[in-house]
Design a protein around this motif. Structure first.
Motif, PDB file in Angstrom:
ATOM      1  N   GLY A  58       0.786  -1.227   0.000  1.00 18.04           N
ATOM      2  CA  GLY A  58       0.000   0.000   0.000  1.00 18.04           C
ATOM      3  C   GLY A  58       0.812   1.267   0.000  1.00 18.04           C
ATOM      4  N   SER A  59       2.041   1.218  -0.533  1.00 15.77           N
ATOM      5  CA  SER A  59       2.896   2.394  -0.416  1.00 15.77           C
ATOM      6  C   SER A  59       3.447   2.947  -1.731  1.00 15.77           C
ATOM      7  CB  SER A  59       4.074   2.076   0.516  1.00 15.77           C
ATOM      8  OG  SER A  59       4.952   1.136  -0.085  1.00 15.77           O
ATOM      9  N   PHE A  60       3.067   2.403  -2.891  1.00 15.20           N
ATOM     10  CA  PHE A  60       3.624   2.946  -4.127  1.00 15.20           C
ATOM     11  C   PHE A  60       3.047   4.334  -4.365  1.00 15.20           C
ATOM     12  CE2 PHE A  60       4.455   3.539  -8.616  1.00 15.20           C
ATOM     13  CZ  PHE A  60       5.756   3.070  -8.709  1.00 15.20           C
ATOM     14  N   PRO A  61       3.913   5.318  -4.618  1.00 18.89           N
ATOM     15  CA  PRO A  61       3.463   6.712  -4.762  1.00 18.89           C
ATOM     16  C   PRO A  61       2.420   6.896  -5.866  1.00 18.89           C
ATOM     17  CG  PRO A  61       5.871   6.582  -4.712  1.00 18.89           C
ATOM     18  CD  PRO A  61       5.353   5.173  -4.806  1.00 18.89           C
ATOM     19  N   GLY A  62       1.411   7.699  -5.545  1.00 15.86           N
ATOM     20  CA  GLY A  62       0.425   8.089  -6.535  1.00 15.86           C
ATOM     21  C   GLY A  62      -0.716   7.121  -6.764  1.00 15.86           C
ATOM     22  N   PHE A  63      -0.703   5.969  -6.082  1.00 18.17           N
ATOM     23  CA  PHE A  63      -1.805   5.033  -6.273  1.00 18.17           C
ATOM     24  C   PHE A  63      -2.753   5.128  -5.085  1.00 18.17           C
ATOM     25  CE2 PHE A  63      -4.104   1.033  -6.170  1.00 18.17           C
ATOM     26  CZ  PHE A  63      -4.577   1.006  -7.467  1.00 18.17           C
ATOM     27  N   ARG A  64      -4.043   5.092  -5.363  1.00 21.32           N
ATOM     28  CA  ARG A  64      -5.066   5.167  -4.318  1.00 21.32           C
ATOM     29  C   ARG A  64      -5.438   3.744  -3.881  1.00 21.32           C
ATOM     30  NH1 ARG A  64     -10.930   8.072  -4.639  1.00 21.32           N
ATOM     31  NH2 ARG A  64     -11.425   7.721  -2.456  1.00 21.32           N
ATOM     32  N   TYR A  65      -4.815   3.307  -2.800  1.00 25.87           N
ATOM     33  CA  TYR A  65      -5.016   1.950  -2.285  1.00 25.87           C
ATOM     34  C   TYR A  65      -6.277   1.855  -1.440  1.00 25.87           C
ATOM     35  CZ  TYR A  65      -0.207   0.746  -3.537  1.00 25.87           C
ATOM     36  OH  TYR A  65       0.946   0.480  -4.220  1.00 25.87           O
ATOM     37  N   SER A  66      -6.782   0.641  -1.318  1.00 23.97           N
ATOM     38  CA  SER A  66      -7.900   0.382  -0.414  1.00 23.97           C
ATOM     39  C   SER A  66      -7.428   0.566   1.028  1.00 23.97           C
ATOM     40  CB  SER A  66      -8.417  -1.050  -0.603  1.00 23.97           C
ATOM     41  OG  SER A  66      -7.427  -1.981  -0.190  1.00 23.97           O
ATOM     42  N   ARG A  67      -8.343   0.786   1.906  1.00 25.73           N
ATOM     43  CA  ARG A  67      -8.015   0.902   3.330  1.00 25.73           C
ATOM     44  C   ARG A  67      -7.334  -0.373   3.817  1.00 25.73           C
ATOM     45  NH1 ARG A  67     -12.715   2.944   6.905  1.00 25.73           N
ATOM     46  NH2 ARG A  67     -12.250   4.663   5.534  1.00 25.73           N
ATOM     47  N   ALA A  68      -7.808  -1.522   3.357  1.00 18.12           N
ATOM     48  CA  ALA A  68      -7.231  -2.801   3.777  1.00 18.12           C
ATOM     49  C   ALA A  68      -5.759  -2.891   3.382  1.00 18.12           C
ATOM     50  CB  ALA A  68      -8.014  -3.961   3.161  1.00 18.12           C
ATOM     51  N   MET A  69      -5.429  -2.493   2.165  1.00 17.26           N
ATOM     52  CA  MET A  69      -4.043  -2.594   1.700  1.00 17.26           C
ATOM     53  C   MET A  69      -3.163  -1.560   2.395  1.00 17.26           C
ATOM     54  SD  MET A  69      -2.137  -4.508  -0.134  1.00 17.26           S
ATOM     55  CE  MET A  69      -3.118  -5.377  -1.331  1.00 17.26           C
ATOM     56  N   LYS A  70      -3.682  -0.347   2.592  1.00 20.75           N
ATOM     57  CA  LYS A  70      -2.886   0.680   3.274  1.00 20.75           C
ATOM     58  C   LYS A  70      -2.582   0.297   4.711  1.00 20.75           C
ATOM     59  CE  LYS A  70      -5.499   4.232   2.226  1.00 20.75           C
ATOM     60  NZ  LYS A  70      -6.034   5.599   2.100  1.00 20.75           N
ATOM     61  N   SER A  71      -3.492  -0.409   5.357  1.00 21.65           N
ATOM     62  CA  SER A  71      -3.282  -0.755   6.765  1.00 21.65           C
ATOM     63  C   SER A  71      -2.666  -2.141   6.965  1.00 21.65           C
ATOM     64  CB  SER A  71      -4.595  -0.634   7.540  1.00 21.65           C
ATOM     65  OG  SER A  71      -5.538  -1.554   7.043  1.00 21.65           O
ATOM     66  N   ALA A  72      -2.403  -2.840   5.872  1.00 20.93           N
ATOM     67  CA  ALA A  72      -1.805  -4.188   5.979  1.00 20.93           C
ATOM     68  C   ALA A  72      -0.376  -4.078   6.504  1.00 20.93           C
ATOM     69  CB  ALA A  72      -1.808  -4.869   4.618  1.00 20.93           C
ATOM     70  N   SER A  73      -0.039  -4.950   7.401  1.00 22.99           N
ATOM     71  CA  SER A  73       1.323  -4.997   7.945  1.00 22.99           C
ATOM     72  C   SER A  73       2.140  -6.004   7.143  1.00 22.99           C
ATOM     73  CB  SER A  73       1.293  -5.392   9.423  1.00 22.99           C
ATOM     74  OG  SER A  73       0.611  -4.427  10.168  1.00 22.99           O
ATOM     75  N   VAL A  74       2.288  -5.708   5.857  1.00 18.65           N
ATOM     76  CA  VAL A  74       2.963  -6.634   4.955  1.00 18.65           C
ATOM     77  C   VAL A  74       4.087  -5.898   4.240  1.00 18.65           C
ATOM     78  CG1 VAL A  74       2.698  -8.034   2.871  1.00 18.65           C
ATOM     79  CG2 VAL A  74       0.857  -7.984   4.563  1.00 18.65           C
ATOM     80  N   ASN A  75       5.254  -6.492   4.251  1.00 19.04           N
ATOM     81  CA  ASN A  75       6.358  -6.039   3.412  1.00 19.04           C
ATOM     82  C   ASN A  75       6.535  -7.103   2.346  1.00 19.04           C
ATOM     83  OD1 ASN A  75       7.269  -3.541   4.586  1.00 19.04           O
ATOM     84  ND2 ASN A  75       7.854  -4.762   6.354  1.00 19.04           N
ATOM     85  N   TRP A  76       6.563  -6.672   1.097  1.00 24.49           N
ATOM     86  CA  TRP A  76       6.625  -7.623  -0.006  1.00 24.49           C
ATOM     87  C   TRP A  76       8.013  -8.248  -0.129  1.00 24.49           C
ATOM     88  CZ3 TRP A  76       2.054  -8.968  -0.735  1.00 24.49           C
ATOM     89  CH2 TRP A  76       0.994  -8.065  -0.840  1.00 24.49           C
ATOM     90  N   ASN A  77       8.025  -9.563  -0.148  1.00 21.20           N
ATOM     91  CA  ASN A  77       9.223 -10.356  -0.389  1.00 21.20           C
ATOM     92  C   ASN A  77       8.753 -11.647  -1.059  1.00 21.20           C
ATOM     93  OD1 ASN A  77       8.464 -12.288   1.680  1.00 21.20           O
ATOM     94  ND2 ASN A  77       9.262 -10.867   3.196  1.00 21.20           N
ATOM     95  N   THR A  78       9.657 -12.567  -1.321  1.00 16.09           N
ATOM     96  CA  THR A  78       9.245 -13.776  -2.046  1.00 16.09           C
ATOM     97  C   THR A  78       8.157 -14.545  -1.300  1.00 16.09           C
ATOM     98  OG1 THR A  78      11.122 -14.996  -1.147  1.00 16.09           O
ATOM     99  CG2 THR A  78      11.401 -14.041  -3.331  1.00 16.09           C
TER     100      THR A  78
END
Length: 119
Positions: A58-78
Protein backbone atom coordinates in the motif's frame (compact mmCIF):
# COMPACT_ATOMS: atom_id res chain seq x y z
CA UNK A 1 21.71 -47.30 4.57
CA UNK A 2 24.10 -44.98 2.73
CA UNK A 3 22.48 -45.88 -0.60
CA UNK A 4 18.99 -45.03 0.65
CA UNK A 5 20.14 -41.67 2.05
CA UNK A 6 21.88 -40.90 -1.22
CA UNK A 7 18.70 -41.80 -3.09
CA UNK A 8 16.61 -39.51 -0.90
CA UNK A 9 19.11 -36.66 -1.32
CA UNK A 10 19.07 -37.12 -5.09
CA UNK A 11 15.28 -37.12 -5.18
CA UNK A 12 15.16 -33.90 -3.15
CA UNK A 13 17.72 -32.26 -5.43
CA UNK A 14 15.75 -33.26 -8.53
CA UNK A 15 12.45 -32.04 -7.15
CA UNK A 16 14.06 -28.75 -6.08
CA UNK A 17 15.52 -28.17 -9.52
CA UNK A 18 12.16 -29.01 -11.10
CA UNK A 19 10.63 -26.23 -8.99
CA UNK A 20 13.46 -23.78 -9.70
CA UNK A 21 12.14 -20.36 -10.51
CA UNK A 22 12.19 -19.23 -14.10
CA UNK A 23 12.10 -15.45 -14.54
CA UNK A 24 11.33 -15.73 -18.27
CA UNK A 25 8.35 -17.99 -17.53
CA UNK A 26 7.31 -15.55 -14.81
CA UNK A 27 7.31 -12.72 -17.33
CA UNK A 28 4.95 -14.79 -19.50
CA UNK A 29 2.76 -15.53 -16.45
CA UNK A 30 2.65 -11.77 -15.78
CA UNK A 31 0.54 -11.40 -18.94
CA UNK A 32 -2.50 -12.13 -16.75
CA UNK A 33 -1.59 -9.06 -14.65
CA UNK A 34 -0.83 -6.44 -17.34
CA UNK A 35 -4.43 -5.33 -17.72
CA UNK A 36 -4.09 -3.60 -14.34
CA UNK A 37 -0.38 -3.50 -13.39
CA UNK A 38 2.69 -2.05 -15.07
CA UNK A 39 6.34 -2.70 -14.32
CA UNK A 40 7.60 0.69 -15.50
CA UNK A 41 6.60 2.89 -12.56
CA UNK A 42 3.28 4.07 -14.00
CA UNK A 43 0.11 3.26 -12.12
CA UNK A 44 -2.95 1.93 -13.91
CA UNK A 45 -6.06 0.30 -12.47
CA UNK A 46 -3.54 -1.30 -10.09
CA UNK A 47 -0.26 0.07 -8.76
CA UNK A 48 2.98 -0.36 -10.65
CA UNK A 49 4.88 -3.42 -9.48
CA UNK A 50 8.29 -1.95 -10.31
CA UNK A 51 10.52 -2.40 -7.26
CA UNK A 52 7.90 -4.35 -5.32
CA UNK A 53 10.43 -6.60 -3.56
CA UNK A 54 11.14 -5.00 -0.18
CA UNK A 55 8.33 -2.45 -0.41
CA UNK A 56 5.60 -2.03 2.21
CA UNK A 57 2.14 -2.97 0.97
CA UNK A 58 0.00 0.00 0.00
CA UNK A 59 2.90 2.39 -0.42
CA UNK A 60 3.62 2.95 -4.13
CA UNK A 61 3.46 6.71 -4.76
CA UNK A 62 0.42 8.09 -6.53
CA UNK A 63 -1.80 5.03 -6.27
CA UNK A 64 -5.07 5.17 -4.32
CA UNK A 65 -5.02 1.95 -2.29
CA UNK A 66 -7.90 0.38 -0.41
CA UNK A 67 -8.02 0.90 3.33
CA UNK A 68 -7.23 -2.80 3.78
CA UNK A 69 -4.04 -2.59 1.70
CA UNK A 70 -2.89 0.68 3.27
CA UNK A 71 -3.28 -0.75 6.77
CA UNK A 72 -1.81 -4.19 5.98
CA UNK A 73 1.32 -5.00 7.94
CA UNK A 74 2.96 -6.63 4.96
CA UNK A 75 6.36 -6.04 3.41
CA UNK A 76 6.62 -7.62 -0.01
CA UNK A 77 9.22 -10.36 -0.39
CA UNK A 78 9.24 -13.78 -2.05
CA UNK A 79 7.26 -15.36 0.78
CA UNK A 80 4.59 -12.67 1.13
CA UNK A 81 4.20 -12.35 -2.65
CA UNK A 82 3.73 -16.12 -2.91
CA UNK A 83 1.16 -16.11 -0.10
CA UNK A 84 -0.70 -13.14 -1.60
CA UNK A 85 -0.73 -14.59 -5.11
CA UNK A 86 -2.06 -17.87 -3.73
CA UNK A 87 -5.11 -16.15 -2.23
CA UNK A 88 -5.10 -12.33 -2.12
CA UNK A 89 -8.07 -12.13 0.26
CA UNK A 90 -6.47 -14.48 2.78
CA UNK A 91 -3.32 -12.38 3.25
CA UNK A 92 -5.02 -8.97 3.00
CA UNK A 93 -8.74 -9.40 3.75
CA UNK A 94 -10.84 -6.67 2.18
CA UNK A 95 -8.37 -5.70 -0.55
CA UNK A 96 -10.08 -4.74 -3.78
CA UNK A 97 -7.93 -6.57 -6.31
CA UNK A 98 -10.41 -8.57 -8.44
CA UNK A 99 -8.17 -11.62 -8.75
CA UNK A 100 -8.67 -14.98 -7.10
CA UNK A 101 -5.03 -16.06 -7.20
CA UNK A 102 -2.63 -18.38 -9.01
CA UNK A 103 -3.28 -21.99 -8.05
CA UNK A 104 -0.27 -23.54 -9.81
CA UNK A 105 2.73 -23.44 -7.45
CA UNK A 106 5.33 -23.50 -10.25
CA UNK A 107 3.66 -20.69 -12.17
CA UNK A 108 3.39 -18.69 -8.94
CA UNK A 109 7.09 -19.27 -8.12
CA UNK A 110 8.04 -18.10 -11.62
CA UNK A 111 5.81 -15.03 -11.29
CA UNK A 112 7.31 -14.17 -7.89
CA UNK A 113 10.83 -14.57 -9.34
CA UNK A 114 9.91 -12.18 -12.15
CA UNK A 115 8.36 -9.63 -9.79
CA UNK A 116 11.37 -9.83 -7.48
CA UNK A 117 13.67 -9.10 -10.43
CA UNK A 118 11.98 -5.75 -11.14
CA UNK A 119 14.20 -3.04 -9.71
Amino acid sequence: MKKSLLGVASAIALSSSAMAQDIAAGKVAFNQCVACHSVDGNNGAGPSLKGIDGRKAGSFPGFRYSRAMKSASVNWNTQTLDTYLTDPQKLVPGNVMPFSGVADAKQRADLVAYLSSLK
